[in-house]
Write a protein that holds these residues in place. Structure first.
Motif, PDB file in Angstrom:
ATOM      1  N   ASP A   1     146.731 -38.641 -40.809  1.00  0.00           N
ATOM      2  CA  ASP A   1     147.506 -39.481 -39.886  1.00  0.00           C
ATOM      3  C   ASP A   1     147.373 -40.950 -40.268  1.00  0.00           C
ATOM      4  O   ASP A   1     146.335 -41.390 -40.779  1.00  0.00           O
ATOM      5  CB  ASP A   1     147.012 -39.311 -38.448  1.00  0.00           C
ATOM      6  CG  ASP A   1     147.398 -37.972 -37.841  1.00  0.00           C
ATOM      7  OD1 ASP A   1     148.215 -37.260 -38.462  1.00  0.00           O
ATOM      8  OD2 ASP A   1     146.872 -37.644 -36.761  1.00  0.00           O
TER       9      ASP A   1
ATOM     10  N   GLU B   1     137.485 -33.191 -33.524  1.00  0.00           N
ATOM     11  CA  GLU B   1     138.390 -32.049 -33.393  1.00  0.00           C
ATOM     12  C   GLU B   1     139.098 -32.020 -32.045  1.00  0.00           C
ATOM     13  O   GLU B   1     140.207 -31.488 -31.928  1.00  0.00           O
ATOM     14  CB  GLU B   1     137.621 -30.743 -33.611  1.00  0.00           C
ATOM     15  CG  GLU B   1     137.125 -30.556 -35.044  1.00  0.00           C
ATOM     16  CD  GLU B   1     136.487 -29.214 -35.260  1.00  0.00           C
ATOM     17  OE1 GLU B   1     136.423 -28.410 -34.293  1.00  0.00           O
ATOM     18  OE2 GLU B   1     136.047 -28.934 -36.394  1.00  0.00           O
ATOM     19  N   ASP B   2     138.461 -32.578 -31.015  1.00  0.00           N
ATOM     20  CA  ASP B   2     139.071 -32.540 -29.685  1.00  0.00           C
ATOM     21  C   ASP B   2     139.914 -33.779 -29.395  1.00  0.00           C
ATOM     22  O   ASP B   2     140.362 -33.984 -28.261  1.00  0.00           O
ATOM     23  CB  ASP B   2     137.994 -32.393 -28.605  1.00  0.00           C
ATOM     24  CG  ASP B   2     136.972 -33.528 -28.635  1.00  0.00           C
ATOM     25  OD1 ASP B   2     136.993 -34.330 -29.610  1.00  0.00           O
ATOM     26  OD2 ASP B   2     136.156 -33.612 -27.694  1.00  0.00           O
TER      27      ASP B   2
ATOM     28  N   ALA C   1     138.156 -37.133 -38.076  1.00  0.00           N
ATOM     29  CA  ALA C   1     138.348 -37.459 -36.656  1.00  0.00           C
ATOM     30  C   ALA C   1     137.797 -36.320 -35.806  1.00  0.00           C
ATOM     31  O   ALA C   1     137.690 -35.180 -36.269  1.00  0.00           O
ATOM     32  CB  ALA C   1     139.828 -37.678 -36.355  1.00  0.00           C
TER      33      ALA C   1
ATOM     34  N   VAL D   1     135.944 -42.088 -35.686  1.00  0.00           N
ATOM     35  CA  VAL D   1     136.998 -41.822 -36.660  1.00  0.00           C
ATOM     36  C   VAL D   1     136.691 -42.617 -37.923  1.00  0.00           C
ATOM     37  O   VAL D   1     136.315 -43.792 -37.857  1.00  0.00           O
ATOM     38  CB  VAL D   1     138.386 -42.222 -36.106  1.00  0.00           C
ATOM     39  CG1 VAL D   1     139.450 -42.140 -37.190  1.00  0.00           C
ATOM     40  CG2 VAL D   1     138.757 -41.342 -34.923  1.00  0.00           C
TER      41      VAL D   1
ATOM     42  N   LEU E   1     143.854 -37.416 -33.168  1.00  0.00           N
ATOM     43  CA  LEU E   1     144.051 -37.763 -34.575  1.00  0.00           C
ATOM     44  C   LEU E   1     143.596 -36.634 -35.493  1.00  0.00           C
ATOM     45  O   LEU E   1     142.648 -35.916 -35.186  1.00  0.00           O
ATOM     46  CB  LEU E   1     143.293 -39.047 -34.912  1.00  0.00           C
ATOM     47  CG  LEU E   1     143.748 -40.311 -34.189  1.00  0.00           C
ATOM     48  CD1 LEU E   1     142.842 -41.483 -34.531  1.00  0.00           C
ATOM     49  CD2 LEU E   1     145.205 -40.635 -34.532  1.00  0.00           C
ATOM     50  N   ARG E   2     144.292 -36.540 -36.654  1.00  0.00           N
ATOM     51  CA  ARG E   2     143.956 -35.551 -37.662  1.00  0.00           C
ATOM     52  C   ARG E   2     143.919 -36.218 -39.032  1.00  0.00           C
ATOM     53  O   ARG E   2     144.617 -37.215 -39.250  1.00  0.00           O
ATOM     54  CB  ARG E   2     144.996 -34.418 -37.671  1.00  0.00           C
ATOM     55  CG  ARG E   2     144.981 -33.550 -36.418  1.00  0.00           C
ATOM     56  CD  ARG E   2     143.689 -32.738 -36.336  1.00  0.00           C
ATOM     57  NE  ARG E   2     143.594 -31.957 -35.099  1.00  0.00           N
ATOM     58  CZ  ARG E   2     142.998 -32.365 -34.007  1.00  0.00           C
ATOM     59  NH1 ARG E   2     142.441 -33.572 -33.972  1.00  0.00           N
ATOM     60  NH2 ARG E   2     142.914 -31.596 -32.939  1.00  0.00           N
ATOM     61  N   PRO E   3     143.149 -35.699 -39.970  1.00  0.00           N
ATOM     62  CA  PRO E   3     143.159 -36.251 -41.325  1.00  0.00           C
ATOM     63  C   PRO E   3     144.582 -36.340 -41.870  1.00  0.00           C
ATOM     64  O   PRO E   3     145.380 -35.410 -41.721  1.00  0.00           O
ATOM     65  CB  PRO E   3     142.314 -35.241 -42.108  1.00  0.00           C
ATOM     66  CG  PRO E   3     141.360 -34.696 -41.094  1.00  0.00           C
ATOM     67  CD  PRO E   3     142.169 -34.592 -39.834  1.00  0.00           C
TER      68      PRO E   3
END
Length: 339
Positions: A96, A88-89, A86, A40, A92-94
């Motif tokens: 956050d 994809e699996d 981060a 990340v 977390l997502r951009p």
């Protein structure tokens, strides 16, 4: 959006002689790798400045839970960050928000497990960039505050103490007493943060001040200082008093000491005859503590029952100055470098 390829990092450039000065540190622009599998990438929004860095930089002490910092090493510590990339699996997502221990830099790259998500509805995410949980843990795990207790918090004007006095009250303490080196800070602690009395060692003999503030003795001591304040607290303890030893500011703030000790003379006979309990507190012994603290802190913040005082410092170029400000007493509450 293109990801950054460099990061600004604060490093120790020279071993300090006595207390650290801004000249002992340097800010460097360094290459930042692209995220690999399971990694990340975050952009730091703020990071914590804390007195424990004196111990890590000074090379003193033993059994420390964190790595020592030698010349050339980067500083580190709690930080609040925004996710830029981060897996994809992963969870977390951009965009956050997360907390982590890679402060003292503009960006950080690490395995996903090193980052703790901040709930989207958390009332004050910056409140999580603090050592205040140590005070909560000391009061709940090591000392066990009970309703009606008289509580003493030494070193009350720092990140832990400014919050711990409020927590002690929320846990049922009848009277909360603090200590600080500054009369101005003592006034703020009583007028803004609910301390019943705040003592200033050095104005008069500390044991004399404590006897006046707690004529019947103290039940709980959250000690962040050590030294003569711990000595006096033992002398003022009631039967069965519980001590949570959380810090060692007496050693960390002393130019003539290496920052890894805070010697105290404790009356062992009094400890035995009054059944006193002195227990060192570290979060490593309580892995469930952080999650509990976050939940209770969120509730208290939403209810307006607690405040997190801060000394904000703008920009990474002033980070070293902020650290030295801890030792000169130019801060109140949690010192945060905002990026």
């Amino acid at each position: 959006m293109a990801l950054p390829t460099t990061a600004r990092v604060v490093r120790l450039s020279a071993a300090p002689v006595g207390l650290p000065t801004p000249g002992d540190f340097a800010v460097a622009e360094e290459p930042l790798a692209a995220p690999g599998p399971g990694e990340v990438l975050v952009r730091n929004r703020a990071f914590l400045v804390f007195s424990g860095l004196r111990t890590l930089i000074g090379g003193a002490g033993s059994g420390l839970p964190l790595s020592r910092i030698a010349p050339g090493d980067a500083l580190f510590g709690p930080a609040l960050a925004e996710v830029l990339a981060a897996p994809e699996d992963g969870p977390l997502r951009p965009g956050d928000l997360v907390t982590h221990l890679y402060g003292w830099r503009s960006h950080a790259l690490a395995e996903a497990a090193r980052f703790t998500p901040v709930p989207s509805d958390f009332p004050d995410p910056l409140a999580l960039v603090s050592t205040a949980s140590a005070g909560y843990g000391g009061l709940t795990r090591s000392a066990g505050v009970r309703r009606g207790d008289v509580v003493l918090v030494t070193g009350a004007a720092g990140a832990v103490g400014t919050v711990a006095g409020q927590v002690a009250r929320l846990l049922g303490a009848a009277r909360v007493i603090g200590t600080t080196r500054s009369p101005a800070k003592a006034k703020r602690l009583t007028t803004e943060l609910g301390y019943d009395a705040v003592l200033v060692p050095g104005e008069r003999p500390f044991a004399e001040q404590l006897a006046e503030a707690a004529p019947d003795g103290v039940d709980v001591v959250l000690d962040l200082v050590g030294g003569e304040q711990l000595t006096a607290a033992v002398d003022a303890a009631r039967r069965g008093a519980r001590f949570a030893l959380v810090g060692a500011l007496a050693g960390q703030l002393a130019p003539e000491r290496p920052g890894g000790d805070a010697p105290s003379v404790v009356d062992a006979f009094r400890v035995v005859t009054l059944g006193l309990t002195l227990r060192g507190h570290t979060g490593l012994d309580h892995p469930d503590l952080e999650a509990e603290w976050r939940e209770r802190l969120a509730g208290w913040l939403r209810a307006g029952k607690i405040a997190i005082p801060r000394t904000p410092v703008a920009g990474i170029d002033r980070a070293a100055e902020a650290l030295t400000g801890l030792f000169t007493g130019n801060t109140f509450g949690t010192t945060i470098v905002e990026l």
